[in-house]
Design an enzyme around this catalytic site. Structure first.
Site, PDB file in Angstrom:
ATOM      1  N   PRO A 128       9.426  18.993 -60.007  1.00 31.09           N
ATOM      2  CA  PRO A 128       9.123  18.620 -60.864  1.00 31.09           C
ATOM      3  C   PRO A 128       8.722  17.240 -60.420  1.00 31.09           C
ATOM      4  O   PRO A 128       7.304  16.285 -60.788  1.00 31.09           O
ATOM      5  CB  PRO A 128       9.368  18.702 -62.494  1.00 31.09           C
ATOM      6  CG  PRO A 128      10.508  19.729 -62.542  1.00 31.09           C
ATOM      7  CD  PRO A 128      10.632  20.027 -60.677  1.00 31.09           C
ATOM      8  N   GLN A 336     -24.670  25.316 -54.942  1.00 32.50           N
ATOM      9  CA  GLN A 336     -25.702  24.561 -55.119  1.00 32.50           C
ATOM     10  C   GLN A 336     -27.344  25.606 -54.185  1.00 32.50           C
ATOM     11  O   GLN A 336     -28.138  25.738 -55.219  1.00 32.50           O
ATOM     12  CB  GLN A 336     -25.908  23.477 -53.705  1.00 32.50           C
ATOM     13  CG  GLN A 336     -27.282  22.465 -54.236  1.00 32.50           C
ATOM     14  CD  GLN A 336     -26.715  21.655 -55.665  1.00 32.50           C
ATOM     15  OE1 GLN A 336     -25.515  22.224 -55.433  1.00 32.50           O
ATOM     16  NE2 GLN A 336     -27.841  21.585 -55.905  1.00 32.50           N
ATOM     17  N   GLY A 339     -27.960  28.140 -57.236  1.00 33.05           N
ATOM     18  CA  GLY A 339     -28.456  27.562 -58.062  1.00 33.05           C
ATOM     19  C   GLY A 339     -27.942  27.657 -59.613  1.00 33.05           C
ATOM     20  O   GLY A 339     -26.302  27.907 -59.818  1.00 33.05           O
ATOM     21  N   GLU A 363       0.889  23.230 -49.608  1.00 36.62           N
ATOM     22  CA  GLU A 363       1.251  23.004 -48.188  1.00 36.62           C
ATOM     23  C   GLU A 363       0.784  21.759 -47.440  1.00 36.62           C
ATOM     24  O   GLU A 363       0.665  21.993 -46.450  1.00 36.62           O
ATOM     25  CB  GLU A 363       0.791  24.509 -47.550  1.00 36.62           C
ATOM     26  CG  GLU A 363       1.624  26.031 -48.172  1.00 36.62           C
ATOM     27  CD  GLU A 363       1.436  26.633 -46.919  1.00 36.62           C
ATOM     28  OE1 GLU A 363       1.697  26.861 -46.189  1.00 36.62           O
ATOM     29  OE2 GLU A 363       1.058  27.762 -48.000  1.00 36.62           O
ATOM     30  N   SER A 366      -4.335  16.905 -48.779  1.00 36.14           N
ATOM     31  CA  SER A 366      -4.770  17.035 -47.104  1.00 36.14           C
ATOM     32  C   SER A 366      -4.654  14.606 -46.285  1.00 36.14           C
ATOM     33  O   SER A 366      -4.538  14.890 -45.967  1.00 36.14           O
ATOM     34  CB  SER A 366      -6.777  15.944 -47.929  1.00 36.14           C
ATOM     35  OG  SER A 366      -7.342  17.242 -47.434  1.00 36.14           O
TER      36      SER A 366
END
Length: 379
Positions: A128, A336, A339, A363, A366
């Protein structure tokens, strides 16, 4: 660098592709919808040797290399990213550290059944209050008369519900910082070891993510993995290899998005012609293909370096960073292209969009990958 594949690697890829088309693709949406653990699919994956791809044959594995592992994971992720993460964790986060740091007795007792798929493992580092700060563990282990008594809570543990063996990281000497962290092998059914909350997730819904509780959990001292105080190093080395797996998963998800977007763009008509004739759609497809190939090459480079025994910390972080963020961009563009239909559960791109999101988080986020890369560059 030569990226031509060996005959063995090509055969593995073909076999996994056939397995995926027959066993995974038809049920992937159902597994996701029902949040159902793919028990039967994993049983068949075990029969193919996919649960211990990089582990030597004498320890129950397939005796193949990291490039083979990457090829297999890409194929699995292309159909079901949930199954891919289960396979990845067992391979890179459980089997590999036992192979590298375990005693011969531990390899026979734990690695053989794990690598052969008879048992499943999990990697329990996160807590946690210890996520990206992996050194900030509160779980502790006290040695008493040839035994270790573990107390603490682990969070967000993939495979936790179904795992037969957990690699638990705990503090054995608080005063030594990271040098006071040790790794332990804890078996399912050990008194004081239990599964807590099962998380409801955005994506990867067919894999489990749980809380693990250790309350006066007592294990024999021979379940210490490596030496006392080596746990943090074991975790960091293990995560280097795990990041290659996440990169391969990301490539598989993106590849699925591209293939489905290509198909749909040829079938969907607007203004009297298929949308694949529109420059806006063509540019998106072109961008997707370039990013996908770049991510695949980065992933293969890191795998090749690992197989050759070369340093690969930076390369694995680069592959994980680029591939995971690429998968999110690609999933966005694919949706996209679809649509409004892409926003519904009638098409798989909606699932891939959700599955891709976590690849930039688990893991090592970024942001952590950027720290790792910068640290390696500045050495």
């Amino acid at each position: 660098m030569d990226f031509s594949f060996t005959e063995e690697q090509r055969l593995l890829r073909s076999a996994v592709r056939e397995f995926v088309q027959k066993e995974l693709s038809p049920v992937a949406a159902e597994l996701d919808r029902e949040a159902r653990f793919p028990v039967e699919q994993l049983r068949k994956a075990s029969q193919m040797g996919l649960m211990g791809i990089m582990i030597p044959i004498q320890y129950g594995g397939s005796g193949m290399d990291t490039v083979s592992y990457v090829l297999a994971l890409e194929e699995i992720s292309r159909a079901c990213a949930s199954t891919a993460v289960i396979v990845s964790v067992n391979n890179s986060l459980v089997c590999e550290p036992i192979l590298r740091f375990g005693s011969e007795e531990q390899k026979r007792k734990f690695l053989v059944p794990l690598a052969s798929g008879k048992k499943l493992g999990c990697f329990a580092l996160t807590e946690p209050q210890a996520g990206s700060d992996a050194a900030g563990l509160n779980t502790n282990a006290v040695k008493k008369a040839g035994l270790y008594v573990l107390n603490g809570t682990k969070l967000f543990i993939t495979n936790g519900t179904h795992a037969d063996v957990a690699i638990i990281f705990a503090v054995t000497d608080k005063g030594k910082g990271t040098r006071g962290i040790s790794a332990f092998l804890v078996e399912k059914g050990t008194p004081g070891f239990s599964v807590g909350k099962v998380e409801e997730k955005l994506g990867l819904r067919a894999s489990d993510l749980v809380e693990l509780s250790l309350q006066d959990c007592t294990i024999p001292e021979e379940n210490l993995l490596g030496r006392e105080g080596e746990g943090f190093g074991i975790a960091m080395i293990t995560l280097d290899g795990g990041r290659i797996g996440v990169a391969a998963q990301s490539v598989g998800i993106a590849r699925a998005c591209l293939e489905e977007a290509l198909r749909y763009s040829k079938e969907r008509f607007q203004f009297g012609q298929p949308i694949s004739t529109f420059q806006a759609i063509r540019f998106m497809l072109a961008d997707i293909s370039v990013e996908l190939e770049a991510a695949r090459l980065l992933t293969l480079r890191s795998a090749c370096r690992k197989d050759k025994g070369l340093p690969y910390t930076k390369e694995a972080a680069q592959a994980k960073l680029f591939a995971s963020e690429m998968a999110n961009r690609v999933a966005y563009k694919a949706l996209q292209i679809f649509g409004g239909y892409g926003y519904t559960k009638d098409f798989p791109v909606e699932r891939w969009y959700r599955d891709a999101r976590v690849t930039t988080i688990y893991e090592g986020t970024s942001e952590i990958q950027r720290l790792v890369i910068a640290r390696e560059l500045l050495r």
